[in-house]
Design an enzyme around this catalytic site. Structure first.
Site, short mmCIF file in Angstrom:
data_model
loop_
_atom_site.label_atom_id
_atom_site.label_comp_id
_atom_site.label_asym_id
_atom_site.label_seq_id
_atom_site.Cartn_x
_atom_site.Cartn_y
_atom_site.Cartn_z
CD GLU A 43 -1.64 -2.40 1.50
OE1 GLU A 43 -0.56 -2.57 2.11
OE2 GLU A 43 -2.36 -3.36 1.17
CG HIS A 60 -12.43 -7.15 4.78
ND1 HIS A 60 -12.08 -8.14 5.65
CD2 HIS A 60 -11.52 -7.19 3.78
CE1 HIS A 60 -11.01 -8.77 5.20
NE2 HIS A 60 -10.64 -8.21 4.07
#
Ligand code: TPP
Lengths: 348, 334
Positions: free
Chosen positions: A50, A118
């Protein structure tokens, strides 16, 4: 909504100079874990890194490219925090010497039983990063129009995708979208199985843009102002319809942009109704809605008929997986309706 | 005499280049010393810079392809790169202004520490205090350059301790994706310290450059205290990156002549090797410059900087309401 964003990105790579759409599993064959980037000609897969993704976007933007980067889930953007801060700072830090035209998109929020990693929300964090535009659509058409605007911005734009709405079909079609959803799917959804020879057939799209910084009244009303965005917005609109039968007349505003947010619209509505309810699913302590409550109190105190209220996620470390846990963690339709009723009943 | 003539004939670099290297190294040193003295006399809140790295930083700037946009070299520097900036032709008065945080500071308008350059017209992206993040952005400018075609490259610099950050490994990885290699000169200036932590207590790798080997990239560790060797090694590494469009990891052993920063006193560290002294001895031996000429260079730069600093300290501070400027760029990017 996934198709709407995909179509906007296609339009943007064809007409708005977008050069790179990238992230983990964003390119072929998958086209994104939510299929948002299927069939796009500039989409590519990055390493699982990321920080590398955000750095790549910044580097490309420095060199005159127009990147759209994805963090697969906002839950995994926390290790990029200093880079996000830097991207927002860059233009200011060098006194306007450089600017970063880049878009960072990432799915946010609960609603799909995504468990602890999530389901995070990102609105409080994102709005803590001055220098970023932050947008969050609640309908496919707004998602399309906001992405079109994001891809024309001179500054970093964070495009928060309410992941539970990515499979939702909108009431208003995207200009150029075929009326039959099956026809659209046939044209732009990648087939199952071998996709190596597949090419999408894009409909004739247009530069329909939703300006950044403009909210929208989605349901006019006179008794109470409800301000929300993203996944909570349709829940608020539905709750407002439900309580209308009981005589509660709520005005619902979709903020659409969180930074810079449309205070003029919010303010005018609260001045009219005297009551304000802010709804989002991020954890409630140091929440973006708290800022809006503070501003409502600061600027509109003598116009208020009731204390402004925030309905948000519980300040617990995560959203638990079990149905009961997720429901207990983020606002649910009955709570939203109850908050509307209670607020509407309050008077000095 | 016969000996001297023979050596003169075999100068390792053209005479005018040797003189230019010397001039810029002296200017860079004089600039850092002026910045330190400004700090010590209350004309700056913090000093950090590159005295002791001139033998490496100056040749780097001289070898860069100067200009704006992907057809030219990009520099992602850390905070010890003044020598490179001067070698790119920048007027040192800008660095003085940044030290004094005046409104006229061309790199940050009084917002950032000294040594935090930003020069868009020379592809110098903003230097940030955050260690190692520049290694994440370098692949991005390099990808644009590779796409653009031509021979421009991206250069990224940072210290030895910072290589412990994952961002350094990210750079090695993102520049060597099979079939997608990127033209980045990845530089580590190894001064053996991270503030107070000795490199030897952290890094088990014999050379930091060895880390590139696992990624199949060309690597080298060089003596960054020797400007001639640095120039030659940089020229070779940069030529490779320009032509092959692949990364090169170059580690330069350098000195930290005034300690880490003003936080550690900014005083001369006598035990550190001084690249300028070594180079001046060489120039004398070669018969390129004599002591008197070199002293004159030093006096010229020191006096020019002292005079410039006297003017800079009278310049106005940024206005309070300038905090609102440039939060966002205008639509066309400004
Ligand atoms: C991410 C980050 N962590 C910590 C610091 C504080 N800090 C500033 S310089 C420094 C040491 C850097 O050492 P090295 O990378 O060897 O470079 P040098 O300063 O020696 O040239 C540290 C820890 C910082 N600026 N950024």
């Amino acid at each position: 909504m996934a198709q709407a964003i995909r179509m906007a990105l296609h339009y943007a790579e064809e007409h708005l100079g977008v050069t790179d759409i990238f992230g983990e599993d964003v390119g072929p064959p998958l086209g994104g874990v939510f299929t948002v980037t299927q069939g796009l000609s500039t989409a590519w897969n990055t390493p699982l890194d990321e920080r590398g993704i955000v750095g790549m976007a910044m580097g490309l933007a420095f060199a005159g490219q127009r990147p759209v980067a994805e963090i697969q889930f906002c839950d995994y953007a926390f290790n990029t925090m200093d880079l996000l801060k830097l991207a927002g700072q860059m233009c200011w830090m060098c006194n306007g010497d450089w600017n970063l035209p880049m878009v960072l998109k990432t799915p946010v929020g609960a609603g799909i039983r995504g468990s602890i990693y999530h389901s995070h929300s990102f609105d409080a964090v994102a709005t803590h990063l001055p220098g970023w535009r932050v947008v969050m659509p609640s309908t496919p058409l707004d998602a399309y129009g906001l992405m079109i605007s994001a891809c024309q911005e001179a500054n970093p734009v964070m495009f928060l995708e309410p992941k539970a709405l990515l499979r939702v079909r909108g009431d208003e079609p995207i200009p150029g979208e075929p009326a039959d959803p099956r026809a659209l799917s046939k044209m732009i959804d990648a087939p199952l199985g071998d996709r190596s020879g597949w090419r999408p057939q894009w409909p004739a799209l247009s530069a329909y843009a939703v300006p950044i910084g403009k909210g929208k009244v989605v349901r006019p009303g006179g008794q109470l102002t409800v301000v929300s965005y993203g996944r909570m917005l349709p829940l608020c609109a539905k709750a407002a319809d439900d309580v209308a039968a009981e005589g509660v007349d709520a005005e619902v505003i979709d903020l659409r942009t969180l930074a810079p947010y449309d205070w003029d619209l919010v303010k005018a509505s609260i001045e009219k109704t005297g009551r304000a309810l802010f709804v989002n699913e991020d954890t409630e302590v140091t929440n973006f809605g708290e800022h809006l409550v503070r501003r409502a109190v600061d600027e509109l105190f003598y116009r208020l008929l009731a204390p402004p209220r925030l309905l948000a996620g519980k300040a617990v470390p995560g959203v638990g997986l079990a149905d009961n846990l997720e429901r207990a963690s983020v606002p649910q339709p009955p709570e939203i309706a109850a908050a509307m009723r209670e607020l509407a009943a309050l008077a000095p | 005499m016969a000996q001297l003539v023979r050596i003169r004939d075999e100068l390792p670099l053209p005479r005018d280049l040797l003189v230019r290297l010397h001039d810029l190294m002296v200017q860079a040193r004089a600039l850092e010393e002026r910045l330190i003295s400004m700090y010590k006399s209350g004309h700056g809140y913090f000093w950090i810079g590159g005295p002791g790295e001139e033998a490496f930083s100056v040749p780097l700037g001289l070898l860069m392809k100067k200009g704006q946009g992907p057809a030219y070299d990009f520099l992602h520097a850390h905070y010890r790169q003044s020598g490179t900036i001067l070698a790119l032709g920048e007027d040192p008065v800008g660095a003085l202004r940044q030290m004094k945080n005046t409104a006229s500071d061309p790199y940050s308008g009084g917002r950032n520490f000294g040594g935090h350059y930003s020069i868009r017209r020379l592809n110098v992206v903003p230097v940030t205090s955050t260690i190692e993040v520049q290694y994440l952005m370098a692949p991005g400018t390099a990808l644009a350059q590779k796409r653009h075609g031509g021979d421009a490259i991206t250069i990224v610099t940072g210290g030895d301790a910072g290589t412990a950050e994952g961002d350094f490994a990210s750079c090695l990885l993102w520049t060597t994706r099979p079939g997608q290699e990127l033209p980045v000169l990845i530089v580590v200036t190894n001064n053996q310290w991270g503030i107070s932590t000795p490199a030897a207590t952290v890094h088990a790798t014999r050379n930091l450059s060895d880390r590139g080997k696992a990624f199949g990239m060309r690597t080298k560790t060089i003596d960054g205290n020797d400007p001639i060797a640095s120039y030659q090694e940089l020229a070779e590494a940069m030529a490779y990156v320009r032509k092959e469009r692949r990364p090169f990891l170059l580690e330069a052993k350098v000195s930290r002549l005034y300690g880490h920063s003003s936080a550690s006193g900014a005083n001369l560290v006598a035990e550190e090797q001084d690249c300028l002294r070594g180079y001046e001895a060489k120039l004398e031996r070669y018969g390129v410059l004599d002591r008197e000429q070199m002293d004159a260079v030093r006096v010229r730069h020191a006096e020019a900087l002292a005079q410039a600093a006297r003017a800079v300290i009278e310049e106005p501070q940024p206005s309070p309401d300038s905090i609102w400027d440039h939060v966002f760029a205008p639509k066309d990017g400004g």
